[in-house]
Design an enzyme around this catalytic site. Sequence first.
Site, PDB file in Angstrom:
ATOM      1  N   SER A   1       0.791  -1.237   0.000  1.00  0.00           N
ATOM      2  CA  SER A   1       0.000   0.000   0.000  1.00  0.00           C
ATOM      3  C   SER A   1       0.818   1.279   0.000  1.00  0.00           C
ATOM      4  O   SER A   1       0.255   2.373  -0.118  1.00  0.00           O
ATOM      5  CB  SER A   1      -0.954   0.015   1.200  1.00  0.00           C
TER       6      SER A   1
ATOM      7  N   LYS B   1       0.108   3.712  -2.747  1.00  0.00           N
ATOM      8  CA  LYS B   1      -0.915   4.757  -2.728  1.00  0.00           C
ATOM      9  C   LYS B   1      -0.326   6.161  -2.690  1.00  0.00           C
ATOM     10  O   LYS B   1      -1.015   7.128  -3.019  1.00  0.00           O
ATOM     11  CB  LYS B   1      -1.870   4.525  -1.557  1.00  0.00           C
TER      12      LYS B   1
ATOM     13  N   SER C   1      -6.077   3.376   4.212  1.00  0.00           N
ATOM     14  CA  SER C   1      -5.407   2.618   3.158  1.00  0.00           C
ATOM     15  C   SER C   1      -6.405   1.786   2.354  1.00  0.00           C
ATOM     16  O   SER C   1      -6.130   0.641   1.971  1.00  0.00           O
ATOM     17  CB  SER C   1      -4.309   1.717   3.738  1.00  0.00           C
TER      18      SER C   1
END
Length: 394
Positions: free
Chosen positions: A154, A157, A218
């Site tokens: 993640s 991102k 997230s």
Amino acid sequence: MKINRWLRTALITCAAVFSFGIGVSAQTAFAATTPKYTTVSTTTIKKAPYHKKSAAGAIYNLSHTKKIANLKTYPYTTWYATKKVTLKNGASKALYYKVSNGSGSVSGYVWHNYLTPGKSPFGLKYAQSAVALDMNTGGTVWSKAADTPRPIASITKLMTLYLVRQKISNGDGTWDSKVNTSNAGLKKLGKDKDFGGFKFTKNSYTVRDLYLAGLIESSNNAAIALGQWVAGGSTPTYNKKFINMMNAQAKLWNLTDASFVSASGMEQNSLKPFGYSIGGANANLVSANDVAQIAKHFIADYNDVLTDASIKSMTLDGQKLYNYNNMLPGRKYYQKSLNVDGLKTGYTVPAGYCFVGTGRKAGHDRIITVVLHDQNEFTETRSLMNYVYNNKLA
């Protein structure tokens, strides 16, 4: 054979006192018997580096009435000795060094046999790749396998959300722009027990709402929906178009060790049930150095990301967004002096635990740290930050 409690205590105490000269637990023994220490002699010496010999030992004040620090809590610290001091306790004498760390924030007296000459060899035990970057100079101040591309989960991102901010800055949208979230695959993803976290209960959300869901919680479906919005649509076709934009941005920044196949950081085999696998490599592969560069651009261009990234939790659409950064105030690995205010966590099985940390210690430059495929991402990030600051590398 059993020994009664009184006799066992007496034996232990005698053994501890006797061990002072041998170094088995000198400081504890003295504290348990005769707490009064007197200074026999003091000699100023040329400043010399030392580091801990083992997990044993502690730093005390001169009178030995207050413990300043346990050496084991400073595993990679170089201590600088400036004086040799002979202390007397009862009939026994022992040599101590007056030491301080590089920044001078911790200082005191330590028994000489708990230290070994030379600067501390710093290392991270678990992270497969890591880097520390000085935000002010842009220079790398410490690294470990930092040019090796690895799955980053993640942390991806950060690139996705950067491109969201870029679109807004270019005048092509606002925080209040509506993002289509009606796709059945994304709604299914939001409800998934492993990859969900923010459920799409409506067919549209504002850019700001999804930005916060992606940064704080997230949310994978929020990141994908935002990517499609950046690319100009709301179907998996636009997801693939957005991933091309991610790679184009990486190329523009000269990130030679970065390749993206996912807007959220999920691997292709995990995205397939939701209709968002684009084929090719299974995971985003990015080096620690290139992750640090993405973070640097984000903070430099949109500094308010630090305000949002330091939100520990909030409620959105009746759902709690929880920030998993455990170095923020009030969390388990918080250290006040580091002033950590970001930035992004990540985890998948192929990527392991990943973390991009950032903070600025008073009187120093802001640093960005990255650890990839770690097992103790917050402990090792904190050690890395302290090492950088204690050795005046930033």
